[in-house]
Design a protein around this motif. Structure first.
Motif, PDB file in Angstrom:
ATOM      1  N   LEU A  48       0.824  -1.359  -0.026  1.00 36.19           N
ATOM      2  CA  LEU A  48       0.087  -0.013   0.097  1.00 36.19           C
ATOM      3  C   LEU A  48       1.258   1.534  -0.222  1.00 36.19           C
ATOM      4  CD1 LEU A  48      -2.626   0.004   0.297  1.00 36.19           C
ATOM      5  CD2 LEU A  48      -2.748   1.062   2.562  1.00 36.19           C
ATOM      6  N   GLY A  49       1.164   2.174  -1.473  1.00 35.41           N
ATOM      7  CA  GLY A  49       1.478   3.535  -1.446  1.00 35.41           C
ATOM      8  C   GLY A  49       0.967   4.508  -0.073  1.00 35.41           C
ATOM      9  N   TYR A  50       2.041   5.366   0.604  1.00 33.59           N
ATOM     10  CA  TYR A  50       1.960   6.342   0.817  1.00 33.59           C
ATOM     11  C   TYR A  50       1.682   7.716   0.761  1.00 33.59           C
ATOM     12  CZ  TYR A  50       3.428   3.526   4.822  1.00 33.59           C
ATOM     13  OH  TYR A  50       3.677   2.747   5.797  1.00 33.59           O
ATOM     14  N   GLY A  51       1.081   7.352  -0.416  1.00 34.10           N
ATOM     15  CA  GLY A  51       0.312   8.592  -1.384  1.00 34.10           C
ATOM     16  C   GLY A  51      -1.211   9.269  -1.460  1.00 34.10           C
ATOM     17  N   LYS A  52      -1.729   9.978  -1.774  1.00 32.14           N
ATOM     18  CA  LYS A  52      -3.106  11.101  -0.832  1.00 32.14           C
ATOM     19  C   LYS A  52      -4.159  10.531  -2.233  1.00 32.14           C
ATOM     20  CE  LYS A  52      -0.930  13.843   2.326  1.00 32.14           C
ATOM     21  NZ  LYS A  52      -1.004  13.215   3.405  1.00 32.14           N
ATOM     22  N   PRO A  53      -5.234   9.535  -2.593  1.00 35.35           N
ATOM     23  CA  PRO A  53      -5.112   9.063  -1.266  1.00 35.35           C
ATOM     24  C   PRO A  53      -4.113   7.548  -1.163  1.00 35.35           C
ATOM     25  CG  PRO A  53      -6.256   8.519  -3.105  1.00 35.35           C
ATOM     26  CD  PRO A  53      -6.101   9.597  -3.650  1.00 35.35           C
ATOM     27  N   ALA A  54      -4.185   7.098  -0.502  1.00 32.18           N
ATOM     28  CA  ALA A  54      -2.606   5.767  -0.084  1.00 32.18           C
ATOM     29  C   ALA A  54      -3.723   4.287  -1.209  1.00 32.18           C
ATOM     30  CB  ALA A  54      -3.118   4.566   1.296  1.00 32.18           C
ATOM     31  N   GLN A  55      -3.085   3.852  -1.972  1.00 35.08           N
ATOM     32  CA  GLN A  55      -3.154   2.961  -2.831  1.00 35.08           C
ATOM     33  C   GLN A  55      -1.986   2.110  -2.575  1.00 35.08           C
ATOM     34  OE1 GLN A  55      -5.687   3.404  -5.422  1.00 35.08           O
ATOM     35  NE2 GLN A  55      -6.066   5.330  -4.449  1.00 35.08           N
ATOM     36  N   PRO A  56      -3.143   0.491  -3.346  1.00 35.47           N
ATOM     37  CA  PRO A  56      -2.879  -0.387  -3.446  1.00 35.47           C
ATOM     38  C   PRO A  56      -1.893  -0.594  -5.209  1.00 35.47           C
ATOM     39  CG  PRO A  56      -5.295  -0.982  -3.623  1.00 35.47           C
ATOM     40  CD  PRO A  56      -4.122   0.636  -3.630  1.00 35.47           C
ATOM     41  N   ASN A  57      -0.720  -1.978  -5.046  1.00 39.88           N
ATOM     42  CA  ASN A  57       0.274  -1.140  -5.920  1.00 39.88           C
ATOM     43  C   ASN A  57       0.080  -2.857  -6.629  1.00 39.88           C
ATOM     44  OD1 ASN A  57       3.124  -2.086  -5.531  1.00 39.88           O
ATOM     45  ND2 ASN A  57       2.040  -0.001  -4.509  1.00 39.88           N
ATOM     46  N   ASN A  58       0.495  -3.421  -7.760  1.00 40.26           N
ATOM     47  CA  ASN A  58       1.703  -4.502  -8.237  1.00 40.26           C
ATOM     48  C   ASN A  58       2.839  -4.834  -8.693  1.00 40.26           C
ATOM     49  OD1 ASN A  58       0.740  -3.534 -10.372  1.00 40.26           O
ATOM     50  ND2 ASN A  58      -0.092  -5.453 -11.764  1.00 40.26           N
ATOM     51  N   ASP A  59       3.351  -3.546  -8.176  1.00 42.90           N
ATOM     52  CA  ASP A  59       5.316  -2.947  -8.641  1.00 42.90           C
ATOM     53  C   ASP A  59       5.310  -4.342  -8.204  1.00 42.90           C
ATOM     54  OD1 ASP A  59       4.345  -0.500  -9.289  1.00 42.90           O
ATOM     55  OD2 ASP A  59       5.097   0.148  -7.623  1.00 42.90           O
ATOM     56  N   MET A  60       6.518  -5.329  -8.980  1.00 39.65           N
ATOM     57  CA  MET A  60       7.742  -5.500  -8.576  1.00 39.65           C
ATOM     58  C   MET A  60       8.942  -5.164  -8.747  1.00 39.65           C
ATOM     59  SD  MET A  60       8.699  -8.953  -7.400  1.00 39.65           S
ATOM     60  CE  MET A  60       7.204  -9.993  -7.405  1.00 39.65           C
ATOM     61  N   PHE A  61      10.210  -5.536  -8.056  1.00 45.04           N
ATOM     62  CA  PHE A  61      11.632  -4.945  -8.055  1.00 45.04           C
ATOM     63  C   PHE A  61      12.476  -5.680  -7.616  1.00 45.04           C
ATOM     64  CE2 PHE A  61       8.581  -0.817  -7.423  1.00 45.04           C
ATOM     65  CZ  PHE A  61       9.497   0.037  -7.741  1.00 45.04           C
ATOM     66  N   MET A  62      13.214  -5.877  -7.753  1.00 43.61           N
ATOM     67  CA  MET A  62      14.860  -6.534  -7.581  1.00 43.61           C
ATOM     68  C   MET A  62      15.559  -5.880  -6.751  1.00 43.61           C
ATOM     69  SD  MET A  62      16.747  -9.110  -9.149  1.00 43.61           S
ATOM     70  CE  MET A  62      17.749  -7.719 -10.900  1.00 43.61           C
ATOM     71  N   LEU A  63      15.846  -6.718  -5.998  1.00 38.49           N
ATOM     72  CA  LEU A  63      16.927  -5.872  -4.960  1.00 38.49           C
ATOM     73  C   LEU A  63      18.360  -6.727  -4.921  1.00 38.49           C
ATOM     74  CD1 LEU A  63      18.589  -3.259  -3.019  1.00 38.49           C
ATOM     75  CD2 LEU A  63      17.680  -4.788  -1.097  1.00 38.49           C
ATOM     76  N   LYS A  64      19.416  -6.476  -6.153  1.00 40.29           N
ATOM     77  CA  LYS A  64      20.581  -7.373  -6.477  1.00 40.29           C
ATOM     78  C   LYS A  64      21.592  -6.997  -4.938  1.00 40.29           C
ATOM     79  CE  LYS A  64      20.323  -6.294 -11.252  1.00 40.29           C
ATOM     80  NZ  LYS A  64      21.609  -5.550 -12.210  1.00 40.29           N
ATOM     81  N   ILE A  65      21.992  -7.846  -3.981  1.00 43.13           N
ATOM     82  CA  ILE A  65      22.056  -8.165  -2.797  1.00 43.13           C
ATOM     83  C   ILE A  65      24.069  -8.442  -2.647  1.00 43.13           C
ATOM     84  CG2 ILE A  65      22.119  -8.970  -0.471  1.00 43.13           C
ATOM     85  CD1 ILE A  65      19.157 -10.043  -0.809  1.00 43.13           C
ATOM     86  N   GLY A  66      24.194  -7.507  -2.520  1.00 40.82           N
ATOM     87  CA  GLY A  66      26.139  -7.455  -2.026  1.00 40.82           C
ATOM     88  C   GLY A  66      26.406  -6.874  -0.874  1.00 40.82           C
ATOM     89  N   ARG A  67      27.757  -6.411  -1.207  1.00 40.80           N
ATOM     90  CA  ARG A  67      28.255  -5.886  -1.069  1.00 40.80           C
ATOM     91  C   ARG A  67      27.999  -3.686  -1.208  1.00 40.80           C
ATOM     92  NH1 ARG A  67      30.507  -5.307   3.921  1.00 40.80           N
ATOM     93  NH2 ARG A  67      33.004  -4.226   4.335  1.00 40.80           N
ATOM     94  N   GLU A  68      27.636  -3.783  -1.690  1.00 41.46           N
ATOM     95  CA  GLU A  68      26.808  -2.459  -2.559  1.00 41.46           C
ATOM     96  C   GLU A  68      25.693  -3.325  -2.858  1.00 41.46           C
ATOM     97  OE1 GLU A  68      28.650  -0.173  -5.100  1.00 41.46           O
ATOM     98  OE2 GLU A  68      30.454   0.049  -3.354  1.00 41.46           O
ATOM     99  N   MET A  69      24.379  -2.716  -2.826  1.00 36.16           N
ATOM    100  CA  MET A  69      23.300  -3.247  -3.380  1.00 36.16           C
ATOM    101  C   MET A  69      22.222  -2.093  -3.989  1.00 36.16           C
ATOM    102  SD  MET A  69      21.058  -4.685  -0.296  1.00 36.16           S
ATOM    103  CE  MET A  69      22.528  -5.626   1.089  1.00 36.16           C
TER     104      MET A  69
END
Length: 174
Positions: A48-69
């Protein structure tokens, strides 16, 4: 008597960037999302995003995990994807697939659908699709699998063997 030795735990804040320095590759603030680790990557879905009004989303994000991300916004183009939602659950299955179940689509609409995100082919699929033209209405479930849990959000799910178990939550039929 030997003195009890304790290991000191220390938090570190890693450097986290957005792919190509683009702000659109960084997830916006949200709650009720899931974050599933698959190998050296983490997959953040929905919320649930923190916009006004709050809206659900179906975004997909990938975090590459390592020393730097590094965050990457996964854009799916025209492929099928789950409806926007928050307070759903996600479980890692088959070592490279994220199974998403249920959640809230709106203040009065709960879901009990199942979607699987393949982290290798980077696409969504449903083991059993919703009826054509389905839109959730209130707490009434769509035609579903036998023994499928009632629509809900705020629950947990986990894989044990070849079964995914869903526990708790609220929504259903009230």
């Amino acid at each position: 008597m030997e003195e009890n030795k304790r290991t000191k735990i220390q938090w570190e804040r890693p450097k986290v960037t957005a792919q190509h320095g683009k702000e659109t590759n960084m997830p916006k603030p949200r709650s009720g999302h899931t974050f599933t680790v698959v190998g050296t990557n983490g997959f953040l879905f929905g919320g649930l995003g923190y916009g006004k009004p709050a809206q659900p989303n179906n975004d997909m994000f990938m975090l590459k995990i390592g020393r730097e991300m590094e965050w990457v916004h996964i854009r799916l183009g025209d492929s099928a994807a789950p409806m926007s939602r928050w307070r759903h659950s996600a479980a890692l299955v088959e070592s490279t697939q994220v199974l998403v179940f249920g959640g809230f689509h709106s203040a009065t609409s709960r879901l009990n659908d199942v979607w699987i995100f393949n982290t290798v082919t980077v696409d969504w699929w449903q083991p059993r699709a919703q009826p054509p033209g389905f839109t959730p209405r209130g707490n009434h479930p769509p035609a579903s699998w036998p023994n499928c849990p009632a629509p809900r959000g705020g629950h947990t799910s986990t894989l044990i063997g070849r079964n995914v178990y869903v526990f708790g939550g609220y929504g259903g039929f009230g």
